[in-house]
Design a protein around this motif. Structure first.
Motif, short mmCIF file in Angstrom:
data_model
loop_
_atom_site.label_atom_id
_atom_site.label_comp_id
_atom_site.label_asym_id
_atom_site.label_seq_id
_atom_site.Cartn_x
_atom_site.Cartn_y
_atom_site.Cartn_z
N GLU A 1 0.82 -1.22 0.00
CA GLU A 1 0.00 0.00 0.00
C GLU A 1 0.85 1.27 0.00
O GLU A 1 0.34 2.36 -0.22
CB GLU A 1 -0.92 0.01 1.22
N ILE A 2 2.15 1.11 0.26
CA ILE A 2 3.06 2.26 0.36
C ILE A 2 4.00 2.35 -0.84
O ILE A 2 4.36 3.45 -1.27
CB ILE A 2 3.89 2.13 1.66
N ALA A 3 4.37 1.20 -1.38
CA ALA A 3 5.39 1.13 -2.45
C ALA A 3 5.07 2.07 -3.61
O ALA A 3 3.94 2.08 -4.12
CB ALA A 3 5.52 -0.30 -2.95
N GLY A 4 6.07 2.85 -4.00
CA GLY A 4 5.95 3.71 -5.17
C GLY A 4 5.25 5.03 -4.92
O GLY A 4 5.30 5.92 -5.77
N LYS A 5 4.62 5.18 -3.76
CA LYS A 5 3.98 6.46 -3.47
C LYS A 5 5.03 7.48 -3.05
O LYS A 5 6.06 7.13 -2.49
CB LYS A 5 2.95 6.30 -2.34
N LYS A 6 4.76 8.73 -3.35
CA LYS A 6 5.70 9.79 -2.99
C LYS A 6 5.55 10.15 -1.51
O LYS A 6 4.46 10.01 -0.93
CB LYS A 6 5.47 11.02 -3.87
N ALA A 7 6.64 10.65 -0.94
CA ALA A 7 6.60 11.07 0.46
C ALA A 7 5.53 12.12 0.67
O ALA A 7 4.88 12.16 1.73
CB ALA A 7 7.97 11.61 0.87
N SER A 8 5.32 12.97 -0.33
CA SER A 8 4.31 14.03 -0.20
C SER A 8 2.90 13.47 -0.01
O SER A 8 2.03 14.13 0.56
CB SER A 8 4.34 14.95 -1.43
N ASP A 9 2.67 12.22 -0.48
CA ASP A 9 1.36 11.61 -0.30
C ASP A 9 1.05 11.37 1.17
O ASP A 9 -0.12 11.20 1.54
CB ASP A 9 1.28 10.27 -1.05
N PHE A 10 2.10 11.31 2.00
CA PHE A 10 1.92 11.03 3.42
C PHE A 10 2.12 12.27 4.29
O PHE A 10 2.29 12.16 5.50
CB PHE A 10 2.88 9.92 3.85
N LEU A 11 2.13 13.44 3.66
CA LEU A 11 2.33 14.68 4.41
C LEU A 11 1.12 15.60 4.25
O LEU A 11 0.48 15.64 3.18
CB LEU A 11 3.58 15.40 3.92
N HIS A 12 0.86 16.36 5.28
CA HIS A 12 -0.17 17.40 5.21
C HIS A 12 0.22 18.37 4.10
O HIS A 12 1.40 18.71 3.95
CB HIS A 12 -0.27 18.12 6.56
N PRO A 13 -0.74 18.83 3.30
CA PRO A 13 -0.41 19.74 2.18
C PRO A 13 0.45 20.94 2.58
O PRO A 13 1.32 21.37 1.81
CB PRO A 13 -1.78 20.18 1.67
N ASP A 14 0.25 21.48 3.79
CA ASP A 14 1.01 22.66 4.21
C ASP A 14 2.45 22.32 4.58
O ASP A 14 3.27 23.23 4.75
CB ASP A 14 0.32 23.32 5.41
N ASP A 15 2.78 21.03 4.72
CA ASP A 15 4.14 20.62 5.10
C ASP A 15 4.96 20.14 3.90
O ASP A 15 6.16 19.90 4.02
CB ASP A 15 4.09 19.49 6.13
#
Length: 253
Positions: free
Chosen positions: A183-197
């Motif tokens: 479920e995590i592989a290939g996703k960007k780090a930004s996908d797991f961050l609040h938009p403001d961060d």
């Protein structure tokens, strides 16, 4: 000095022409005293040698009775998938070369005339063994990394130069509320961050990859796969994984 030693190279040369096999052995051992060459005049004999002794590289003829060089290659790949295998044959054709590549041959060299061919063969053997030993060292390093990190109590993720997830340990999978790394592989780090961060994190990532230095810890709002927001302090450091430069992120709550 080469980081990966190429001393003590044990070569198995397979050719049904015993006279030619002796010549190849003599020239290879004369080219480099690191070489120790054992010969076999049939595929069955060669398979026995592989079972009984350590071999660093196989050099095989193609046109042999009963089982040819490609039959031998397929048998070797079944039991020794990473063993360097060079097809050294007097019978050259695009079809044979294509079949050899499909079967996983390491290198393909056509027999020639004169002693220069043995110098070329020696270089190809050295290069194949060096690459094999380098890959083995990388695998061992990865094994040690996984043994240490897989069950570490803190969440750890690795991201490639595109900021895409390459690896997450069990703690990271749980922290992100995922069932598995799939479920995590290939996703960007930004996908797991609040938009403001995201912008601040992107700049830190670029600095780490550009300057190859750890960046100061910083608190982020992490968004899980379930959409829940968790606050975590993230420490990021450069590293290498499968020979690729990566960013290693460790999360503390």
């Amino acid at each position: 000095m080469d980081h990966f030693s190429i001393d003590n190279i044990r070569v198995l040369h397979v050719d049904d022409d015993s006279g030619f096999a002796d010549i190849v052995s003599e020239f290879l051992e004369r080219e480099d005293d690191a070489f120790s060459v054992e010969t076999a005049t049939s595929v069955d004999d060669a398979l026995t040698v592989l079972q009984d002794a350590r071999v660093d590289c196989v050099v095989s003829d193609y046109d042999m009775p009963q089982k040819d060089g490609l039959d031998f290659l397929e048998l070797v790949r079944d039991d020794y998938p990473g063993l360097p295998f060079l097809l050294f044959t007097g019978k050259g054709s695009e079809e044979i070369a294509s079949r050899a590549i499909s079967a996983g041959v390491t290198d393909y060299l056509q027999k020639g005339t004169g002693t220069e061919q043995y110098t070329v063969l020696a270089n190809r053997v050295r290069n194949a063994v060096r690459s094999s030993r380098a890959e083995t060292a990388v695998r061992r390093t990865e094994d040690r990394y996984h043994n240490l990190v897989d069950t570490a109590p803190i969440p750890i993720l690795l991201f490639d130069h595109n900021w895409e997830a390459l690896y997450a340990n069990e703690a990271a999978v749980a922290f992100l509320d995922a069932d598995s790394f799939t479920e995590i592989a290939g996703k960007k780090a930004s996908d797991f961050l609040h938009p403001d961060d995201r912008e601040a994190a992107r700049k830190r990532f670029q600095r780490l990859m550009r300057e190859d230095i750890s960046v100061p810890e910083r608190e982020y709002r992490v968004v899980t796969v379930e959409g829940e927001t968790k606050t975590a302090t993230v420490a990021t450091a450069p590293g290498y994984y499968r020979g690729e430069k990566v960013a290693q992120a460790m999360l503390y709550r």
